[in-house]
Design a protein around this motif. Structure first.
Motif, PDB file in Angstrom:
ATOM      1  N   SER A 147     -18.518  -3.578  61.029  1.00 48.02           N
ATOM      2  CA  SER A 147     -17.974  -4.777  61.865  1.00 48.02           C
ATOM      3  C   SER A 147     -18.641  -4.713  63.139  1.00 48.02           C
ATOM      4  CB  SER A 147     -16.337  -4.927  62.064  1.00 48.02           C
ATOM      5  OG  SER A 147     -15.944  -5.074  60.793  1.00 48.02           O
ATOM      6  N   ASP A 161     -18.613  -6.152  67.056  1.00 48.32           N
ATOM      7  CA  ASP A 161     -17.895  -7.149  67.765  1.00 48.32           C
ATOM      8  C   ASP A 161     -18.630  -7.198  69.124  1.00 48.32           C
ATOM      9  OD1 ASP A 161     -16.085  -9.039  68.877  1.00 48.32           O
ATOM     10  OD2 ASP A 161     -14.677  -7.426  69.472  1.00 48.32           O
ATOM     11  N   ARG A 212     -20.005  -7.783  58.948  1.00 46.16           N
ATOM     12  CA  ARG A 212     -19.271  -8.811  60.155  1.00 46.16           C
ATOM     13  C   ARG A 212     -19.761  -8.577  61.159  1.00 46.16           C
ATOM     14  NH1 ARG A 212     -14.738 -10.503  57.202  1.00 46.16           N
ATOM     15  NH2 ARG A 212     -13.959  -8.969  55.694  1.00 46.16           N
ATOM     16  N   SER A 214     -18.827 -10.537  65.053  1.00 47.41           N
ATOM     17  CA  SER A 214     -17.913 -11.538  65.921  1.00 47.41           C
ATOM     18  C   SER A 214     -18.394 -11.505  67.564  1.00 47.41           C
ATOM     19  CB  SER A 214     -16.654 -11.258  65.716  1.00 47.41           C
ATOM     20  OG  SER A 214     -16.308  -9.847  66.158  1.00 47.41           O
ATOM     21  N   SER A 259     -16.374 -17.922  59.787  1.00 48.54           N
ATOM     22  CA  SER A 259     -14.860 -17.968  59.900  1.00 48.54           C
ATOM     23  C   SER A 259     -14.601 -19.224  60.072  1.00 48.54           C
ATOM     24  CB  SER A 259     -14.297 -16.729  60.541  1.00 48.54           C
ATOM     25  OG  SER A 259     -14.485 -17.033  61.805  1.00 48.54           O
ATOM     26  N   THR A 315     -16.516 -15.334  63.654  1.00 54.71           N
ATOM     27  CA  THR A 315     -17.053 -14.262  63.045  1.00 54.71           C
ATOM     28  C   THR A 315     -18.073 -14.889  61.911  1.00 54.71           C
ATOM     29  OG1 THR A 315     -15.165 -13.046  63.340  1.00 54.71           O
ATOM     30  CG2 THR A 315     -16.480 -12.282  61.537  1.00 54.71           C
TER      31      THR A 315
END
Length: 191
Positions: free
Chosen positions: A25, A27, A143, A145, A157, A162
């Protein structure tokens, strides 16, 4: 042992050895901030294989589930420039600043078919059948985001914050032919 986040080439080369799941992930909570988390869940067999040389399985936080799976969680945060200039972050990813305060992220998926294709050898059909069963339900999940996903070739999403791209390990058995060259995301970072 690999350094934090230099796992991406490693995970692409290991699916034939045993089963695991990986989630990366990335971010962007602010215009100049990035936070990365890698979670690797290894079956007991995969864990035994990776530690058989005496090296640690995890350089981050390690835990074990009731079913015997080992979980490694590694995190890294800093400015976008710090993340990109850190040699431990790993190969296979690009982060670029774009006009209008946007950020572009691309994971190179182009070499996966070569890296994860099963070997061609006598008895390969039986091995592939066993591997297909073992790989079922295991994946590498990426992922990315931020405040808003502007464009991606992944799945967005419901809240639009995301982008996700899942690579089933079973693609190893098909040579990864259905993968695009990159998983890319254009996003507005958090404010």
């Amino acid at each position: 042992m690999r350094k934090p986040f230099s796992f991406f080439p490693l995970i692409l080369a290991l699916p034939l050895a045993a089963c695991f799941d990986v989630e990366l992930s990335l971010d962007f909570p602010g215009e100049d901030r990035a936070e990365a988390t890698m979670i690797m869940v290894a079956t007991p067999d995969f864990y035994a294989m990776t530690t058989s040389t005496g090296e640690d399985f995890c350089e981050g936080e390690e835990s074990m589930r009731e079913n015997g799976d080992h979980v490694c969680t590694e995190t890294k945060s800093g400015t976008v420039d710090e993340i990109m200039s850190d040699p431990d972050f790993g190969d296979g990813m690009i982060i670029e600043r774009r006009d209008g305060g946007l950020i572009y992220v691309a994971f190179d998926l182009g070499d996966i078919s070569d890296d994860i294709a099963p070997p061609e050898e006598e008895g390969g059909d039986e091995m592939i059948a066993m591997m297909r069963e073992a790989f079922e339900g295991h994946a590498i999940t990426l992922r990315v985001s931020g405040d808003e996903i502007v464009e991606t070739n992944g799945t967005i999403s419901e809240d639009g914050t995301t982008a996700v791209y899942e690579i089933p390990l079973s693609l190893a058995l098909d040579g990864g032919a259905s993968l695009p060259e990159t998983f890319n995301v254009l996003l507005n970072p958090g404010r």
